[in-house]
Scaffold this motif. Structure first.
Motif, PDB file in Angstrom:
ATOM      1  N   VAL A   1       0.842  -1.208   0.000  1.00 43.17           N
ATOM      2  CA  VAL A   1       0.000   0.000   0.000  1.00 43.17           C
ATOM      3  C   VAL A   1       0.871   1.249   0.000  1.00 43.17           C
ATOM      4  O   VAL A   1       0.570   2.240  -0.687  1.00 43.17           O
ATOM      5  N   ALA A   2       1.961   1.225   0.771  1.00 46.89           N
ATOM      6  CA  ALA A   2       2.881   2.368   0.799  1.00 46.89           C
ATOM      7  C   ALA A   2       3.509   2.588  -0.573  1.00 46.89           C
ATOM      8  O   ALA A   2       3.738   3.729  -0.989  1.00 46.89           O
ATOM      9  N   GLY A   3       3.811   1.503  -1.277  1.00 51.80           N
ATOM     10  CA  GLY A   3       4.365   1.637  -2.609  1.00 51.80           C
ATOM     11  C   GLY A   3       3.396   2.312  -3.566  1.00 51.80           C
ATOM     12  O   GLY A   3       3.782   3.204  -4.340  1.00 51.80           O
ATOM     13  N   VAL A   4       2.135   1.928  -3.507  1.00 55.12           N
ATOM     14  CA  VAL A   4       1.100   2.557  -4.352  1.00 55.12           C
ATOM     15  C   VAL A   4       0.965   4.028  -3.990  1.00 55.12           C
ATOM     16  O   VAL A   4       0.836   4.898  -4.878  1.00 55.12           O
ATOM     17  N   ALA A   5       1.012   4.321  -2.680  1.00 54.43           N
ATOM     18  CA  ALA A   5       0.931   5.723  -2.246  1.00 54.43           C
ATOM     19  C   ALA A   5       2.120   6.517  -2.780  1.00 54.43           C
ATOM     20  O   ALA A   5       1.991   7.690  -3.143  1.00 54.43           O
ATOM     21  N   GLY A   6       3.284   5.882  -2.838  1.00 56.55           N
ATOM     22  CA  GLY A   6       4.459   6.539  -3.386  1.00 56.55           C
ATOM     23  C   GLY A   6       4.276   6.905  -4.854  1.00 56.55           C
ATOM     24  O   GLY A   6       4.674   7.986  -5.302  1.00 56.55           O
ATOM     25  N   LEU A   7       3.653   6.001  -5.614  1.00 56.84           N
ATOM     26  CA  LEU A   7       3.383   6.277  -7.026  1.00 56.84           C
ATOM     27  C   LEU A   7       2.490   7.501  -7.193  1.00 56.84           C
ATOM     28  O   LEU A   7       2.662   8.297  -8.111  1.00 56.84           O
ATOM     29  N   ILE A   8       1.543   7.663  -6.262  1.00 55.53           N
ATOM     30  CA  ILE A   8       0.569   8.761  -6.367  1.00 55.53           C
ATOM     31  C   ILE A   8       1.139  10.079  -5.824  1.00 55.53           C
ATOM     32  O   ILE A   8       1.048  11.126  -6.463  1.00 55.53           O
ATOM     33  N   LEU A   9       1.761   9.998  -4.626  1.00 52.17           N
ATOM     34  CA  LEU A   9       2.153  11.233  -3.924  1.00 52.17           C
ATOM     35  C   LEU A   9       3.454  11.833  -4.433  1.00 52.17           C
ATOM     36  O   LEU A   9       3.658  13.042  -4.318  1.00 52.17           O
ATOM     37  N   TYR A  10       4.350  10.997  -4.947  1.00 52.29           N
ATOM     38  CA  TYR A  10       5.646  11.533  -5.401  1.00 52.29           C
ATOM     39  C   TYR A  10       5.614  11.862  -6.897  1.00 52.29           C
ATOM     40  O   TYR A  10       6.615  11.872  -7.539  1.00 52.29           O
TER      41      TYR A  10
END
Length: 398
Positions: free
Chosen positions: A389-398
């Motif tokens: 989930v953190a990886g997916v969030a990284g794709l979106i937020l960064y």
């Protein structure tokens, strides 16, 4: 227990496939794996409850990967040395294959911008995991002012000096302190906590790598490596494995000095990404050794580093079974461990601070870190879910 029932339920072939299946689904670390093993052993009436508890006790006080050590202890109780070997191989093989496959993919496609953003999201999540582990262990081991002082000193020494020898010094001095302070008091070992993982980092190694990196090669089957290099990998991880008391997180400050800053085998970012990979696979988290070994020397390097990480502690586990009664009843031994455990908490806190310094300087890091901490500490979400989930969030937020 009837001998024929035990023999049919614990043949070497059955044990291998059983532990292969158990480790393939043991998401979440130490306690889920132990729970499944305990259920299987009790359901088939293979061991007494106390024998299982004895294996857990030994794994919690001896160095090395706790979950794997319990597997070795149970296997030995069932079928002796052969049983320990077969159970250990079955427990390690699935996660080794998965980490190896992910390592190949990482070094082939890890420089793609989308993949880079994915792993950027892993870093703040890893900080949250380390903090969660430190909090969990501190609640069980920090009982008073002496433990607080030991923990703080260990943290400060590791941050201020760092390195492999500092870690050894912390373990030895905290054990001596525990003996001096607690040998006249009643000491009982706390329940083993769930090990997760840890990570290092300081400045990135300067200059080019000392070795030809496997990441520049297209194939996994790199077998034409220097024998001395493969042996060096084994020796390095074997020495480290014998200093890992209580949690895989202690792995971070030790390996930082030896393989990141010293040998320049991997960079800090690569090591953190390797730890994240180990967290999204079932089985022991210290299988990160396979990731590093593959980067350095391909398939043989991955095998050598993994054997070095898991074999020496397994040997100690087998020896410990023979001296189990002495260890359980020794006031001196329990006092020493009472000093070492808070030092481990301090080293884990130091690792969290070091890893935190590598997070991307972006508001998204704060969001991912906060959400991961809330999920781990309040909602008890499994680590295996946090990382993706953190990886997916990284794709979106960064």
């Amino acid at each position: 227990m009837k001998s024929n029932q035990r023999s049919s339920s614990s043949s070497l072939r059955v044990l291998f496939w059983t532990f292969l299946k158990i480790s393939s689904t043991a998401w979440g670390g130490f306690m889920p794996l132990i729970a499944v093993i305990q259920n299987y052993v009790k359901r088939n009436n293979l061991l007494e409850e106390q024998e299982i508890l004895d294996a857990i006790f030994l794994a919690s006080v001896l160095p090395g990967p706790m979950a794997f050590n319990v597997v070795i202890g149970v296997g030995y109780r069932l079928r002796g040395i052969k049983g320990a070997l077969v159970c250990g191989l079955g427990a390690l093989l699935p996660t080794f294959v998965l980490v190896l496959a992910l390592s190949v993919a990482y070094f082939q496609w890890g420089q793609i911008p989308m993949v880079d953003r994915l792993f950027m999201g892993f870093t703040p999540a890893m900080v949250a995991i380390v903090i969660s582990a430190a909090w969990s262990m501190s609640r069980q081991t920090i009982k008073g002012v002496p433990e607080i002082v030991i923990s703080l000193v260990a943290c400060i020494v590791l941050l201020g000096i760092g390195g492999f020898y500092s870690t050894i010094g912390i373990v030895l001095s905290s054990g001596l302190t525990g003996w001096l302070l607690f040998h006249n008091s009643e000491t009982t070992p706390p329940e083993p906590s769930k090990p997760k993982l840890v990570m290092p980092s300081q400045a990135e190694p300067q200059g080019s790598s000392k070795l030809l990196s496997v990441s520049s090669l297209p194939a996994i089957w790199l077998l034409t490596v220097q024998p001395a290099l493969v042996l060096n990998l084994f020796a390095t991880f074997a020495v480290m494995s014998l200093t890992l008391f209580g949690s895989g997180y202690v792995f971070i400050p030790i390996i930082q000095d030896l393989v990141v800053n010293g040998q320049a085998w991997v960079t800090n970012k690569e090591f953190i990404d390797g730890l994240a990979i180990s967290q999204i696979t079932p089985g022991p988290i210290l299988i990160t050794s396979a990731f590093i070994g593959y980067k350095v020397a391909g398939l043989l390097g991955a095998i050598s580093a993994t054997v070095g990480m898991f074999l020496p502690p397994a040997f100690l586990m087998l020896m410990g079974i023979r001296f189990l009664d002495y260890l359980k009843n020794s006031i001196v031994f329990q006092a020493v461990m009472r000093g070492i455990r808070p030092a481990i908490v301090g080293m884990i806190i130091a690792a969290a601070l070091v890893v935190g310094s590598t997070m991307p300087q972006h508001w998204g890091s704060v969001v991912i870190l906060s959400a991961a901490l809330l999920a781990l500490l309040h909602f008890r979400v499994e680590v295996a879910l946090i990382i993706p989930v953190a990886g997916v969030a990284g794709l979106i937020l960064y």
